[in-house]
Scaffold this motif. Structure first.
Motif, short mmCIF file in Angstrom:
data_model
loop_
_atom_site.label_atom_id
_atom_site.label_comp_id
_atom_site.label_asym_id
_atom_site.label_seq_id
_atom_site.Cartn_x
_atom_site.Cartn_y
_atom_site.Cartn_z
N ALA A 172 -13.41 -1.93 14.33
CA ALA A 172 -14.67 -2.43 13.80
C ALA A 172 -15.06 -3.70 14.53
N ILE A 173 -16.35 -3.82 14.81
CA ILE A 173 -16.93 -5.01 15.42
C ILE A 173 -17.72 -5.71 14.32
N VAL A 174 -17.33 -6.92 13.95
CA VAL A 174 -17.97 -7.63 12.85
C VAL A 174 -18.75 -8.82 13.40
N PHE A 175 -20.07 -8.78 13.22
CA PHE A 175 -20.92 -9.90 13.63
C PHE A 175 -21.18 -10.81 12.44
N HIS A 176 -21.02 -12.11 12.69
CA HIS A 176 -21.36 -13.09 11.65
C HIS A 176 -22.88 -13.19 11.57
N PHE A 177 -23.44 -12.87 10.41
CA PHE A 177 -24.89 -12.86 10.27
C PHE A 177 -25.35 -14.25 9.84
N ASP A 178 -25.86 -15.01 10.80
CA ASP A 178 -26.34 -16.36 10.54
C ASP A 178 -27.76 -16.51 11.09
N MET A 199 0.84 -1.18 0.00
CA MET A 199 0.00 0.00 0.00
C MET A 199 0.88 1.24 0.00
N SER A 200 0.57 2.20 -0.81
CA SER A 200 1.34 3.43 -0.85
C SER A 200 1.25 4.14 0.50
N GLU A 201 2.32 4.81 0.90
CA GLU A 201 2.34 5.48 2.19
C GLU A 201 1.22 6.51 2.30
N ASP A 202 0.91 7.23 1.20
CA ASP A 202 -0.12 8.25 1.28
C ASP A 202 -1.52 7.66 1.33
N ALA A 203 -1.63 6.32 1.28
CA ALA A 203 -2.94 5.67 1.33
C ALA A 203 -3.27 5.18 2.74
N TRP A 204 -2.40 5.43 3.70
CA TRP A 204 -2.62 4.92 5.05
C TRP A 204 -2.67 6.07 6.03
N THR A 205 -3.67 6.07 6.90
CA THR A 205 -3.82 7.15 7.87
C THR A 205 -2.84 7.01 9.02
N GLY A 206 -2.30 5.82 9.25
CA GLY A 206 -1.36 5.62 10.34
C GLY A 206 -2.03 5.35 11.68
N ARG A 207 -3.35 5.38 11.77
CA ARG A 207 -4.07 5.19 13.03
C ARG A 207 -4.25 3.69 13.29
N PRO A 208 -3.93 3.22 14.52
CA PRO A 208 -4.16 1.80 14.84
C PRO A 208 -5.65 1.46 14.69
N PHE A 209 -5.93 0.26 14.24
CA PHE A 209 -7.30 -0.15 13.97
C PHE A 209 -7.51 -1.56 14.48
N THR A 210 -8.47 -1.74 15.38
CA THR A 210 -8.75 -3.04 15.99
C THR A 210 -9.97 -3.67 15.34
N VAL A 211 -9.87 -4.92 14.95
CA VAL A 211 -11.00 -5.64 14.38
C VAL A 211 -11.40 -6.76 15.34
N VAL A 212 -12.65 -6.73 15.78
CA VAL A 212 -13.20 -7.74 16.69
C VAL A 212 -14.17 -8.61 15.90
N THR A 213 -13.89 -9.90 15.82
CA THR A 213 -14.74 -10.78 15.01
C THR A 213 -15.31 -11.96 15.78
N ASP A 214 -14.97 -12.11 17.06
CA ASP A 214 -15.41 -13.29 17.80
C ASP A 214 -16.55 -13.00 18.76
N GLY A 215 -17.16 -11.83 18.63
CA GLY A 215 -18.29 -11.49 19.49
C GLY A 215 -17.91 -10.94 20.85
N GLU A 216 -16.60 -10.82 21.12
CA GLU A 216 -16.14 -10.25 22.38
C GLU A 216 -15.60 -8.85 22.13
N PRO A 217 -15.89 -7.90 23.02
CA PRO A 217 -15.54 -6.50 22.75
C PRO A 217 -14.06 -6.19 22.80
N GLY A 218 -13.31 -6.84 23.69
CA GLY A 218 -11.89 -6.56 23.79
C GLY A 218 -11.63 -5.08 24.00
N ALA A 219 -10.69 -4.53 23.21
CA ALA A 219 -10.28 -3.14 23.36
C ALA A 219 -11.38 -2.15 22.97
N LEU A 220 -12.45 -2.65 22.33
CA LEU A 220 -13.51 -1.75 21.89
C LEU A 220 -14.67 -1.67 22.88
#
Length: 326
Positions: A97-103, A1-22
């Motif tokens: 981002a918190i991602v819920f599996h839609f089932d 990814m080009s350097e100018d395409a990244w904001t540099g901000r840490p980003f947490t993705v939660v996918t297991d239904g637990e909030p963690g850092a979010l």
């Protein structure tokens, strides 16, 4: 990814239904397909609310898209893959981002349980931002009014964001899908806030482009893609390098009328791309896909395509979607 395409901000993705850092974040809730300007208004509202409360801000979204779950027999033209949606969200300033599996189990969750058990008890949300037409829960019983009432009752603020229009056109995923199905990639970019793009791995093809003097990087798009068949001016990012190009998306009527394929000819570039993953942004429309009377006629039109694509790309400046790292 080009350097100018990244904001540099840490980003947490939660996918297991637990909030963690979010845990405790203010959440912007939605499908966010394409992360268009309307979505960004909802996200911006969540960011403002989070800043006022001294909390983190996150997107709460779903995979697969609920429409794919409820109507699997009807293909849905996704504007962004799950991964690209997260890359777009990561560039908005959100903390994660918190991602819920839609089932089936999630679809059976009532609106009341979604608010009380998931949002409040599990995630301890600091607030919610939603679009004016967002519905949720079993039977879509949860409405903006219902969520606002529950927020007042349970002690969290709810911001309902009004619709956004662009010169009378609704800024929505549906309207963007429609513009792309007509080949109107410039209009789609206006609604999205950046050029529409796809990501794919370069595969081996029949090498006809090389024989014609226009070697192409071939990418198989999702079968649900309803982009209009035709020739486009494109901009490609490959492992941090940006290269302009001209691309054909369609069934190759001059040769085999086979399954749709994206064939990208990179301008002023030489190198082996097989197996590499490319981000391809659609900058401008060149012409319809068509069958010519001869190979010589095809080559003549391809040279004209390159010239027209160069002009379109020149006018576009450095237009490319801003993407975050996930």
């Amino acid at each position: 990814m080009s350097e100018d395409a990244w904001t540099g901000r840490p980003f947490t993705v939660v996918t297991d239904g637990e909030p963690g850092a979010l845990h405790g974040a203010v959440v912007a809730i939605g499908n966010f397909d394409g992360v268009h300007r309307g979505h960004r208004r909802v996200i911006g509202t969540a960011l403002e609310r989070a800043a006022s409360l001294g909390r983190k801000a996150a997107a709460l979204t779903f995979s697969p898209h609920p429409r794919r779950f409820f109507r699997p027999e009807t293909p849905l033209f996704s504007l962004s893959s799950d991964r690209n949606k997260l890359r777009l969200l990561a560039a908005t300033g959100l903390d994660g981002a918190i991602v819920f599996h839609f089932d089936a189990a999630f679809a059976a969750t009532t609106a009341e349980d979604f608010v009380r058990r998931i949002l409040v008890e599990k995630f301890g949300i600091g607030g919610v931002a939603i679009g004016y037409d967002f519905h949720f829960g079993k039977g879509r019983a949860g409405s903006p009014n219902f969520l606002s009432f529950e927020g007042t009752r349970l002690g969290f603020p709810v911001d309902v964001v009004p619709p956004l229009e662009d010169e009378g056109r609704p800024v929505s995923s549906g309207s963007i899908r429609e513009t792309l199905s007509q080949g109107k990639v410039v209009e789609a970019a206006e609604l999205l806030g950046a050029p529409w793009f796809i990501t794919g791995e370069v595969i081996h093809g029949e090498k006809r482009g090389r024989e014609l003097g226009f070697p192409t990087a071939n990418i198989r798009l999702d079968p649900s893609c309803q982009l209009k068949h035709g020739i486009y001016a494109v901009r490609v990012d490959m492992e941090g390098t940006r290269v302009d190009g001209v691309a054909s998306f369609g069934t190759r009527p001059m040769f085999d009328d086979g399954a749709p394929l994206l064939e990208v000819f990179l301008l002023d570039y030489e190198g082996d791309l097989y197996g590499k993953t490319l981000d391809v942004a659609f900058i401008g429309w060149v012409r319809h896909e068509q069958k010519f009377a001869s190979i010589d006629a095809l080559k003549k039109h391809m040279m004209a395509d390159v010239a027209q694509a160069r002009e379109s790309l020149k006018r576009s400046g450095k237009a490319f979607p801003v993407l975050g790292r996930i």
